[in-house]
Design an enzyme around this catalytic site. Structure first.
Site, PDB file in Angstrom:
ATOM      1  N   ARG A  37     -10.474   6.787  -0.685  1.00 18.16           N
ATOM      2  CA  ARG A  37      -9.926   7.065   0.650  1.00 18.16           C
ATOM      3  C   ARG A  37     -10.558   8.312   1.275  1.00 18.16           C
ATOM      4  NH1 ARG A  37      -3.517   5.480  -0.031  1.00 18.16           N
ATOM      5  NH2 ARG A  37      -3.701   3.445   0.950  1.00 18.16           N
ATOM      6  N   LYS A 202       6.712  -5.792  -7.366  1.00 20.10           N
ATOM      7  CA  LYS A 202       7.950  -6.337  -6.796  1.00 20.10           C
ATOM      8  C   LYS A 202       7.749  -7.502  -5.841  1.00 20.10           C
ATOM      9  CE  LYS A 202      11.052  -2.407  -6.793  1.00 20.10           C
ATOM     10  NZ  LYS A 202      11.632  -1.439  -5.854  1.00 20.10           N
ATOM     11  N   GLY A 352      -4.086  -0.045  -1.853  1.00 16.70           N
ATOM     12  CA  GLY A 352      -4.557   1.139  -2.557  1.00 16.70           C
ATOM     13  C   GLY A 352      -4.784   0.864  -4.034  1.00 16.70           C
ATOM     14  N   GLY A 376       0.221  -1.133   2.187  1.00  9.76           N
ATOM     15  CA  GLY A 376       1.283  -1.616   3.070  1.00  9.76           C
ATOM     16  C   GLY A 376       0.750  -1.955   4.451  1.00  9.76           C
TER      17      GLY A 376
END
Ligand code: 3PG
Ligand code: MG
Length: 395
Positions: A37, A202, A352, A376
């Site tokens: 990043r 999740k 990420g 996200g």
């Protein structure tokens, strides 16, 4: 939407330009384990610096609770950024306080400073418009123009992403533009077969994107911690594996509606504990022992997933297949990543963790069509949601 090129065409010599970057890198203590990043935003920083701007970089790191927390200092990032740019990067020990004011005041044309973690200020992430506004006013006061190149944070309605754009002439950086262009190719008419690989821990985090993608994809391959809730929905026992009990019915419904297009692992690496030195074996996905937990997909699953990927023309991958940070549980992620590199088509790695996995497993970044810096953010884009950071740049 105005872009960095528009700003450069106006001329930036001597002007103070605030650059929002996403420097939220994985850390092991103070060691940066993946600097992807940081590298992704360097072209923007170089272009501004070479054009003579006084460059003020801001970012968040982790999720500190609105007050300084040494665990989340950006100082190691400033050091790494300086190494990569091969020039000093000044560091301010606060964001809008005395240190930031003096560091930014003493910047000469072409010089670059990084300010401390934005999230050390409660106003950054506040849900209260007034408190975000107050912080955005202080940030905006540091500069004369704003460049947003933090693609990984465009889904956040935060002061430095959203509110500050309303206070300064604002421009989209090259990274944001490239990410939007690439992801746009996935939401339009992607070439078929379109195969999506999802992992991560999740189901609840991925539910919206699964709902959005299900009508569009030819195959949805599910690995990672989230696969166990799907396996449970198929009637299998999952032992001590990650399980979202309240999502089992939802997974069953998704499997029904997908009519065979959701592909689950057929074997898993089951361990006695979440540890690199735990005893572990490959077991059938329908026979996970009660006292074991699945920490990776097994070799037969890798083969199955690779077969599904072999004929694909478009691939999107988000989320590791297992606990790739621990060597005994990295083979699933590596195997699927390698299968994606062999695809004759357009491949995008989003997230990420998956991007970090590609690099930390030593895979060739060039073998993928695009590696997104957004986790996200890329998922919310694919869900079709309005991204506050993009909306702010468009206004
Ligand atoms: C990310 O890592 O996805 C971005 O940096 C955003 O971080 P956040 O989820 O803590 O807002
Ligand atoms: Mg995140």
């Amino acid at each position: 939407m105005k872009t960095l090129d528009d700003l450069l065409a106006e001329g930036v010599e001597g002007r103070r330009v605030l650059v929002r970057a996403d420097l939220n890198v994985p850390l092991d203590g103070t060691t940066i384990t993946d600097d992807g990043r940081i590298r992704a935003v360097l072209p923007t920083l170089r272009a501004l610096s070479e054009a003579g701007a006084r460059v003020i970089v801001v970012s968040h790191l982790g999720r500190p609770k609105g007050a300084p927390d040494p665990k989340y200092t950006l100082e190691p990032v400033a050091r790494r950024m300086g190494e990569l740019l091969d020039r000093p990067v000044a560091f301010a020990t606060d964001t809008v306080g005395e240190s930031a004011k003096s560091v930014t005041a003493s910047l000469a044309s072409g010089e670059i400073a990084l300010l401390e973690n934005l999230r050390f200020n409660a106003g950054e992430t506040s849900k209260d418009d007034a408190s975000r506004s107050a912080f955005a006013d202080e940030l905006a006061a540091l500069a004369e123009a704003f460049v947003d190149d933090a693609f990984g944070a465009v889904h956040r309605k935060h002061a430095s992403v959203y509110d500050v754009a309303a206070r300064l002439p604002h421009f989209a950086g090259g990274l944001v533009l490239r990410e939007l262009e690439v992801l746009g190719r996935l939401t339009g008419q992607p070439e078929r077969p379109y195969v999506v690989v999802l992992g991560g821990s999740k189901v609840s985090d991925k539910l919206a994107v699964i709902e959005a993608l299900l009508p569009k994809v030819d195959k949805l391959l599910v690995g990672g911690g989230m696969c166990f809730t799907f396996l449970k929905a198929q009637g299998h026992e999952v032992g001590n594996s990650l399980l979202e009990e309240d999502m089992v019915d939802t997974c069953r419904d998704l499997l029904d509606r997908a009519a065979g297009r959701i592909v689950l692992p057929v074997d898993v690496v089951a361990a006695t504990a979440f540890a690199a030195d735990a005893a572990h074996d490959v077991v059938d996905a329908s026979a996970i022992p009660a006292d074991r937990l699945g920490l990776d997909i097994g070799p037969a699953s890798v083969t199955l997933f690779a077969e599904a990927l072999a004929g694909a023309r478009t691939v999107f991958w988000n989320g590791p297949m297992g606990v790739f940070e621990l060597a005994p549980f990295a083979a699933g992620t590596r195997g699927v990543a390698e299968a994606i590199t062999k695809v004759d088509g357009f491949t995008v790695v989003g997230g990420g963790d998956s991007a970090a996995a590609v690099r930390t497993l030593g895979l060739d970044e060039e073998a993928f069509g695009h590696i997104s810096t957004g986790g996200g953010a890329s998922l919310e884009y694919l869900e079709g949601k309005t991204l506050p950071g993009v909306a702010a740049l468009e206004q």
